[in-house]
Design a protein around this motif. Structure first.
Motif, PDB file in Angstrom:
ATOM      1  N   ALA A  51      31.575   6.950  59.832  1.00  0.00           N
ATOM      2  CA  ALA A  51      32.530   6.465  58.827  1.00  0.00           C
ATOM      3  C   ALA A  51      32.431   4.961  58.585  1.00  0.00           C
ATOM      4  O   ALA A  51      33.128   4.422  57.727  1.00  0.00           O
ATOM      5  CB  ALA A  51      33.958   6.818  59.253  1.00  0.00           C
ATOM      6  N   LEU A  79      34.881   3.829  55.484  1.00  0.00           N
ATOM      7  CA  LEU A  79      35.497   4.788  54.573  1.00  0.00           C
ATOM      8  C   LEU A  79      36.940   5.060  54.986  1.00  0.00           C
ATOM      9  O   LEU A  79      37.250   5.182  56.175  1.00  0.00           O
ATOM     10  CB  LEU A  79      34.695   6.083  54.575  1.00  0.00           C
ATOM     11  CG  LEU A  79      33.295   5.954  53.944  1.00  0.00           C
ATOM     12  CD1 LEU A  79      32.409   7.115  54.384  1.00  0.00           C
ATOM     13  CD2 LEU A  79      33.403   5.898  52.432  1.00  0.00           C
ATOM     14  N   GLY A  84      35.243   8.868  49.182  1.00  0.00           N
ATOM     15  CA  GLY A  84      34.339   7.732  49.071  1.00  0.00           C
ATOM     16  C   GLY A  84      34.948   6.364  48.910  1.00  0.00           C
ATOM     17  O   GLY A  84      34.221   5.391  48.689  1.00  0.00           O
ATOM     18  N   TYR A  85      36.273   6.224  49.017  1.00  0.00           N
ATOM     19  CA  TYR A  85      36.870   4.893  48.984  1.00  0.00           C
ATOM     20  C   TYR A  85      36.667   4.214  50.337  1.00  0.00           C
ATOM     21  O   TYR A  85      36.824   4.848  51.389  1.00  0.00           O
ATOM     22  CB  TYR A  85      38.361   4.970  48.662  1.00  0.00           C
ATOM     23  CG  TYR A  85      38.637   5.299  47.201  1.00  0.00           C
ATOM     24  CD1 TYR A  85      38.635   4.293  46.235  1.00  0.00           C
ATOM     25  CD2 TYR A  85      38.886   6.607  46.808  1.00  0.00           C
ATOM     26  CE1 TYR A  85      38.888   4.598  44.904  1.00  0.00           C
ATOM     27  CE2 TYR A  85      39.131   6.924  45.476  1.00  0.00           C
ATOM     28  CZ  TYR A  85      39.134   5.903  44.533  1.00  0.00           C
ATOM     29  OH  TYR A  85      39.370   6.215  43.208  1.00  0.00           O
ATOM     30  N   ALA A  86      36.310   2.931  50.294  1.00  0.00           N
ATOM     31  CA  ALA A  86      36.023   2.200  51.529  1.00  0.00           C
ATOM     32  C   ALA A  86      36.657   0.822  51.476  1.00  0.00           C
ATOM     33  O   ALA A  86      36.768   0.195  50.421  1.00  0.00           O
ATOM     34  CB  ALA A  86      34.515   2.064  51.742  1.00  0.00           C
ATOM     35  N   ARG A 103      25.120   4.366  54.953  1.00  0.00           N
ATOM     36  CA  ARG A 103      26.035   5.139  55.794  1.00  0.00           C
ATOM     37  C   ARG A 103      25.353   5.589  57.071  1.00  0.00           C
ATOM     38  O   ARG A 103      24.147   5.856  57.102  1.00  0.00           O
ATOM     39  CB  ARG A 103      26.527   6.394  55.056  1.00  0.00           C
ATOM     40  CG  ARG A 103      27.553   6.157  53.969  1.00  0.00           C
ATOM     41  CD  ARG A 103      28.144   7.487  53.500  1.00  0.00           C
ATOM     42  NE  ARG A 103      28.653   8.250  54.633  1.00  0.00           N
ATOM     43  CZ  ARG A 103      28.259   9.480  54.947  1.00  0.00           C
ATOM     44  NH1 ARG A 103      27.327  10.096  54.248  1.00  0.00           N
ATOM     45  NH2 ARG A 103      28.799  10.104  55.995  1.00  0.00           N
ATOM     46  N   LYS A 128      33.956   1.834  46.140  1.00  0.00           N
ATOM     47  CA  LYS A 128      33.837   3.300  46.137  1.00  0.00           C
ATOM     48  C   LYS A 128      32.377   3.704  46.019  1.00  0.00           C
ATOM     49  O   LYS A 128      31.614   3.148  45.238  1.00  0.00           O
ATOM     50  CB  LYS A 128      34.624   3.919  44.978  1.00  0.00           C
ATOM     51  CG  LYS A 128      34.720   5.446  45.070  1.00  0.00           C
ATOM     52  CD  LYS A 128      35.572   6.022  43.969  1.00  0.00           C
ATOM     53  CE  LYS A 128      35.804   7.515  44.209  1.00  0.00           C
ATOM     54  NZ  LYS A 128      34.548   8.284  44.309  1.00  0.00           N
ATOM     55  N   LEU A 134      33.666  13.301  52.883  1.00  0.00           N
ATOM     56  CA  LEU A 134      33.031  12.295  53.728  1.00  0.00           C
ATOM     57  C   LEU A 134      33.891  11.984  54.953  1.00  0.00           C
ATOM     58  O   LEU A 134      35.125  12.059  54.896  1.00  0.00           O
ATOM     59  CB  LEU A 134      32.801  11.000  52.931  1.00  0.00           C
ATOM     60  CG  LEU A 134      31.861  11.104  51.732  1.00  0.00           C
ATOM     61  CD1 LEU A 134      31.886   9.812  50.926  1.00  0.00           C
ATOM     62  CD2 LEU A 134      30.442  11.419  52.195  1.00  0.00           C
ATOM     63  N   TYR A 136      35.959   9.731  57.459  1.00  0.00           N
ATOM     64  CA  TYR A 136      36.719   8.502  57.192  1.00  0.00           C
ATOM     65  C   TYR A 136      37.551   8.127  58.406  1.00  0.00           C
ATOM     66  O   TYR A 136      37.768   8.942  59.319  1.00  0.00           O
ATOM     67  CB  TYR A 136      37.607   8.663  55.956  1.00  0.00           C
ATOM     68  CG  TYR A 136      38.742   9.652  56.137  1.00  0.00           C
ATOM     69  CD1 TYR A 136      40.023   9.226  56.511  1.00  0.00           C
ATOM     70  CD2 TYR A 136      38.537  11.024  55.950  1.00  0.00           C
ATOM     71  CE1 TYR A 136      41.063  10.137  56.677  1.00  0.00           C
ATOM     72  CE2 TYR A 136      39.562  11.934  56.113  1.00  0.00           C
ATOM     73  CZ  TYR A 136      40.830  11.485  56.484  1.00  0.00           C
ATOM     74  OH  TYR A 136      41.845  12.383  56.659  1.00  0.00           O
TER      75      TYR A 136
END
Length: 515
Positions: A51, A79, A84-86, A103, A128, A134, A136
């Protein structure tokens, strides 16, 4: 911490008290699944690598020491949602032309990232990447206490190898002002971080987020992370594309060799931002906002205080020194764009070049209402109030290398800056110039005539005098009314050399009034 940039920075940390608690953990890395304790969702401790991401910011930046350069600096992030927001630091990504992400420590496949929202003052940003389901990192739900064991994850020094360091919380909730952020809630810890760790997660032994690493001082073994609570307060806004306490600059407070703050240096500017629309460019030095000197203490504290007071969407006056062509500009964020100010030195045949002799320093009157940049050699200051013959009270200061000689003759260089709210109803800029000219012809001074003066905040006139006294000094006087109608201002500079004449431009173009 900044990656791939040399800096002369000061870090100011103001501590608060914190409670104590001790927890234990094991140290291992893998690709595991969900946590079974201390919060729901997200990866567990063994799944942190999957993550945590490495971010490369590509673009042109301007350094105060290196000038313009193409940058491919790398930082860290992580993440925070399966779509997909990080999260990362603003200083890692703001102003970049493109962003690439790796990643799981896999350097064989670079992913494109999109900037979503940022905060300069809190040094946070959300980007993003494409994907679904994914892994996180979830937020810790338990309180954060002194002596809690923590782990810093990321990619230090730009190395593609995933790294973790172990430590404890030294201070669970403190405040910290650094050259690139101003935060009320910070975690101080001793899980060592280095350049490239910026934006990486600080987690507990369950793999839950405690904070976001953003600064470190190897000399004093100090490592700082943005507190989880501070992150949670704005993360939804950032995910929704709303910036928080941000005008679109990737900046830092710049200090001189003696540690004196010079202003906020702009490394890069985000396209389409308020700063971009105002005409701010990479390599500019922001010296004042809304009449408040910014970066004077070597931190972003005053810059952020102005944003907090007025709001990032309000019209905010700004003064800029443009290093690229040695010019001064005034304008507004969310208002009138930057325009060059009047070069008063031209009134006596001078140029708008910077004065030599050790740089400039910012001085203020006793009330703090009037500030101005002057050569460092002008070290004597009288900041007392003044009352004119119409009984109008003026705030202001007189500053010189020899204040007594400056006040009583033509032998010493110096400047006077005065401002009054009361004089608005009884005087005009022209009348102020008349008042300032009393006695000058008797000293042999010859006027070169009056010329119009205008900057982003004031309108008036200036007059240049030559051959004053036995030293044949030059005397430059500006009288102007604030466009807001709040006050009248008078700025006078006595110059004996070409450097003094050049300094007049910096004095006139840097004065700020907070009435």
């Amino acid at each position: 911490m900044r990656n791939n940039r040399r800096r002369r920075l000061a870090v100011v940390i103001a501590a608060t008290t914190a409670s104590a608690c001790l927890s234990s953990c094991s140290f291992s890395i893998g690709t595991g699944g969900e946590s079974e304790s201390a919060g729901s969702g997200g990866v567990d401790f063994q799944g942190l690598k999957s993550a945590t991401i490495q971010i490369e910011a590509l673009g042109t930046f301007v350094s105060p020491t290196e000038g313009g350069y193409e940058s491919a600096g790398r930082g860290s992030g992580f993440l925070i949602s399966p779509d997909g927001y990080a999260l990362t630091n603003n200083h890692v990504v703001s102003g970049a032309g493109t962003l690439e992400v790796w990643r799981n420590g896999d350097q064989s496949k670079a992913l494109s990232a999109k900037m979503i929202g940022s905060s300069e003052c809190l040094d946070l940003a959300v980007v993003k990447i494409e994907g679904g389901d994914l892994p996180y990192i979830a937020f810790r739900e338990d309180p954060i206490s002194t002596a809690d064991e923590v782990y810093a994850a990321g990619f230090p020094l730009g190395d593609p190898t995933f790294t973790m360091t172990k430590g404890i919380v030294s201070k669970a909730d403190t405040s910290a002002d650094t050259p690139w952020a101003s935060l009320d809630h910070v975690i101080e810890h001793d899980a060592r971080i280095r350049g490239g760790n910026s934006g990486g997660p600080l987690v507990d032994h369950y793999g839950k987020l405690v904070g976001v690493n953003y600064a470190g001082d190897e000399e004093h073994d100090t490592n700082l992370a943005i507190h989880r609570d501070e992150v949670q307060r704005i993360v939804k806004d950032l995910q929704a594309g709303k910036n928080v306490l941000s005008l679109g600059i990737n900046g830092e407070a710049l200090v001189d060799d003696g540690g004196k703050g010079l202003g906020v240096w702009v490394n890069s500017v985000a396209s389409g931002s308020a700063a971009d629309k105002a005409g701010v460019k990479a390599g500019d030095l922001l010296t004042s906002m809304e009449g408040v000197a910014v970066g004077a203490d070597g931190t972003l504290a005053d810059y952020c205080s102005v944003l907090e007071t007025h709001g990032q969407d309000s019209t905010i006056s700004v003064e800029v020194y443009r290093t690229a062509d040695d010019s001064y500009l005034r304008g507004q964020f969310n208002g009138e764009p930057l325009t060059p100010t009047t070069a008063v030195s031209a009134g006596v045949g001078g140029t708008a070049q910077s004065a030599d002799g050790g740089g400039f320093t910012t001085v203020a009157d006793d009330s703090g209402a009037v500030r101005v940049d002057v050569p460092q050699a002008w070290s004597q200051v009288d900041g007392s109030e003044f009352v004119d013959d119409k009984n109008n009270r003026f705030f202001g200061l007189e500053v010189s290398s020899d204040i007594a000689q400056y006040k009583n003759g033509w032998g010493a260089v110096g400047a006077s800056v005065l401002a009054s709210k009361e004089a608005v109803d009884s005087s005009s800029p022209g009348e102020l110039l008349d008042w300032a000219a009393r006695g000058l012809p008797e000293s042999g001074c010859a006027s070169r005539g009056r010329m119009d003066y205008r900057d982003a905040q004031h309108t008036g006139q200036f007059e240049a005098w030559e051959n004053c006294g036995p030293t044949k000094a030059k005397y430059i006087v500006v009288a102007a009314k604030a466009d807001s109608g709040r006050y009248l201002a008078l700025v006078a500079v006595q110059a004996n050399t070409a450097d003094d004449v050049a300094a007049a431009d910096r004095v006139v173009n840097s004065f700020a009034v907070g009435l």
